[in-house]
Design a protein around this motif. Structure first.
Motif, PDB file in Angstrom:
ATOM      1  N   GLU A  77       0.837  -1.222   0.000  1.00  0.00           N
ATOM      2  CA  GLU A  77       0.000   0.000   0.000  1.00  0.00           C
ATOM      3  C   GLU A  77       0.863   1.260   0.000  1.00  0.00           C
ATOM      4  N   THR A 118       2.551   2.121  -3.249  1.00  0.00           N
ATOM      5  CA  THR A 118       1.638   2.790  -4.182  1.00  0.00           C
ATOM      6  C   THR A 118       1.450   4.245  -3.784  1.00  0.00           C
ATOM      7  N   GLU A 119       1.265   4.483  -2.469  1.00  0.00           N
ATOM      8  CA  GLU A 119       1.083   5.856  -1.994  1.00  0.00           C
ATOM      9  C   GLU A 119       2.326   6.711  -2.277  1.00  0.00           C
TER      10      GLU A 119
END
Ligand SMILES: N=c1c2ncn([C@@H]3O[C@H](COP(=O)(O)OP(=O)(O)OP(=O)(O)O)[C@@H](O)[C@H]3O)c2ncn1[C@@H]1O[C@H](COP(=O)(O)O)[C@@H](O)[C@H]1O
Length: 94
Positions: A44, A47-48
């Protein structure tokens, strides 16, 4: 930076050893799906980080990079590895 990483890794190792109830790090070591949680976080946060970079948001880049480094160090500790393993690999590439 080296000191900061070493101190953070030492705190992570301490949490693994002493397992305080109020520690997020300890919860990753005690929860049945703790390793999955770390791997999901790394996915996650990567991606951020990519999105923050695309937006040229330097504050967000630093925030997400710090999340990644923390969870990466927890993963190393879960695998009974240490900062020295990371350093050895980086040194070998010089
Ligand atoms: N560096 C960190 C650190 N980075 C992130 N996290 C935790 O990781 C969890 C997930 O992070 P996220 O940013 O993804 O959390 P989120 O708010 O859900 O954000 P999004 O998913 O919405 O982006 C949160 O509960 C954060 O508090 C961290 N928890 C602990 N540390 C370090 O570990 C030390 C020991 O912490 P404890 O184990 O909690 O005592 C602390 O003093 C810090 O130095």
């Amino acid at each position: 930076m080296d000191d900061t990483l070493e101190e953070l890794f030492a705190v992570i190792e301490d949490r693994k050893e002493t397992l305080p109830e109020d520690s997020y790090t300890a919860s990753l070591f005690t929860h049945e799906k703790g390793e999955n949680a770390v791997l999901e976080k790394l996915g996650e946060e990567s991606t951020e980080l990519v999105l923050a970079a695309k937006d040229d948001d330097r504050e967000e880049i630093a925030y997400e990079a710090a999340d990644i480094v923390y969870h990466l160090l927890v993963l190393l500790s879960m695998k009974e590895m240490s900062l020295e393993d990371l350093e050895a690999e980086l040194e070998a590439r010089r």
